[in-house]
Write a protein that holds these residues in place. Structure first.
Motif, short mmCIF file in Angstrom:
data_model
loop_
_atom_site.label_atom_id
_atom_site.label_comp_id
_atom_site.label_asym_id
_atom_site.label_seq_id
_atom_site.Cartn_x
_atom_site.Cartn_y
_atom_site.Cartn_z
N PHE A 122 0.83 -1.21 0.00
CA PHE A 122 0.00 0.00 0.00
C PHE A 122 0.87 1.26 0.00
N ILE A 123 1.85 1.32 0.89
CA ILE A 123 2.73 2.49 0.98
C ILE A 123 3.50 2.69 -0.32
N SER A 124 3.99 1.61 -0.91
CA SER A 124 4.74 1.75 -2.17
C SER A 124 3.86 2.27 -3.30
N ALA A 125 2.58 1.96 -3.25
CA ALA A 125 1.65 2.45 -4.27
C ALA A 125 1.34 3.94 -4.07
N VAL A 126 1.27 4.37 -2.82
CA VAL A 126 0.92 5.76 -2.53
C VAL A 126 2.10 6.69 -2.79
N VAL A 127 3.29 6.32 -2.32
CA VAL A 127 4.44 7.22 -2.44
C VAL A 127 5.32 6.89 -3.65
N LEU A 182 -2.98 -6.63 -6.50
CA LEU A 182 -3.83 -5.83 -7.39
C LEU A 182 -4.64 -4.80 -6.62
N ILE A 183 -5.17 -5.17 -5.48
CA ILE A 183 -6.00 -4.25 -4.69
C ILE A 183 -5.15 -3.18 -4.02
N TYR A 184 -4.16 -3.62 -3.24
CA TYR A 184 -3.38 -2.68 -2.43
C TYR A 184 -2.25 -2.01 -3.21
N GLY A 185 -1.84 -2.61 -4.30
CA GLY A 185 -0.76 -2.04 -5.09
C GLY A 185 -1.24 -1.26 -6.29
N LEU A 186 -1.96 -1.94 -7.17
CA LEU A 186 -2.34 -1.28 -8.43
C LEU A 186 -3.56 -0.37 -8.30
N LEU A 187 -4.59 -0.81 -7.62
CA LEU A 187 -5.78 0.02 -7.48
C LEU A 187 -5.45 1.32 -6.75
N VAL A 188 -4.68 1.22 -5.69
CA VAL A 188 -4.27 2.42 -4.95
C VAL A 188 -3.39 3.31 -5.83
N ARG A 189 -2.51 2.72 -6.61
CA ARG A 189 -1.64 3.48 -7.51
C ARG A 189 -2.48 4.24 -8.55
N VAL A 190 -3.48 3.58 -9.12
CA VAL A 190 -4.36 4.23 -10.10
C VAL A 190 -5.07 5.42 -9.46
N ILE A 191 -5.59 5.22 -8.26
CA ILE A 191 -6.30 6.31 -7.58
C ILE A 191 -5.36 7.48 -7.32
N THR A 192 -4.13 7.22 -6.88
CA THR A 192 -3.20 8.33 -6.62
C THR A 192 -2.81 9.04 -7.91
N PHE A 193 -2.69 8.31 -9.01
CA PHE A 193 -2.37 8.97 -10.29
C PHE A 193 -3.52 9.85 -10.75
N VAL A 194 -4.74 9.37 -10.60
CA VAL A 194 -5.90 10.17 -11.02
C VAL A 194 -5.99 11.43 -10.17
N ILE A 195 -5.93 11.27 -8.86
CA ILE A 195 -6.02 12.44 -7.97
C ILE A 195 -4.84 13.38 -8.21
N GLY A 196 -3.65 12.84 -8.21
CA GLY A 196 -2.46 13.67 -8.42
C GLY A 196 -2.45 14.34 -9.78
N GLY A 197 -2.84 13.61 -10.81
CA GLY A 197 -2.87 14.16 -12.16
C GLY A 197 -3.82 15.34 -12.28
N TYR A 198 -5.01 15.18 -11.73
CA TYR A 198 -5.97 16.28 -11.80
C TYR A 198 -5.58 17.45 -10.90
N LEU A 199 -4.96 17.18 -9.76
CA LEU A 199 -4.47 18.28 -8.93
C LEU A 199 -3.40 19.08 -9.66
N ILE A 200 -2.51 18.36 -10.35
CA ILE A 200 -1.49 19.04 -11.15
C ILE A 200 -2.16 19.85 -12.25
N TYR A 201 -3.11 19.23 -12.94
CA TYR A 201 -3.80 19.90 -14.05
C TYR A 201 -4.49 21.18 -13.57
#
Length: 124
Positions: free
Chosen positions: A71-76, A97-116
């Motif tokens: 989970f931490i590796s996916a977030v940071v 898949l749940i704790y690694g990839l799903l969390v990573r996708v969520i952080t990219f979406v949130i981070g990407g739109y915050l950057i945008y």
């Protein structure tokens, strides 16, 4: 850094949705491939990169905290060799898949739109 790719693509005038999607697809593909390599071949791909002491610490922390480290590796977005370690430690696919990839996708979406929205707001 995936967020740097988003910033670069946005500054080049590319579509924000496609930029975020490209980063997500690339990151997920790389993580799945690395996890599978770890599952099939163990740690022999990354042990030459570290001293014995460092490798021991990485394995100790990964075994001690298990899914929390995934989970931490996916977030940071810590270095890309961690999915190999997770695969070598036989962490179940479903948890990865749940704790690694799903969390990573969520952080990219949130981070990407915050950057945008930060670029749009401060470029006016």
């Amino acid at each position: 850094n995936p967020f740097l790719l988003i910033v670069m693509s946005l500054s080049a005038g590319l579509n924000v949705h496609l930029s975020i999607l490209a980063v997500i697809v690339g990151s997920c593909f790389g993580s799945i491939l690395a996890f599978d390599i770890g599952r099939r071949h163990g740690l022999r791909f990354i042990t030459p990169l570290f001293s014995r002491k460092t490798m021991h610490k990485i394995l100790e922390v990964s075994q001690k905290y298990g899914v929390l480290i995934v989970f931490i590796s996916a977030v940071v977005h810590i270095p890309p060799y961690f999915p190999i370690i997770f695969g070598a430690l036989k962490i179940p696919w479903k948890k990865f898949l749940i704790y690694g990839l799903l969390v990573r996708v969520i952080t990219f979406v949130i981070g990407g739109y915050l950057i945008y929205f930060g670029i749009i707001r401060y470029s006016l």
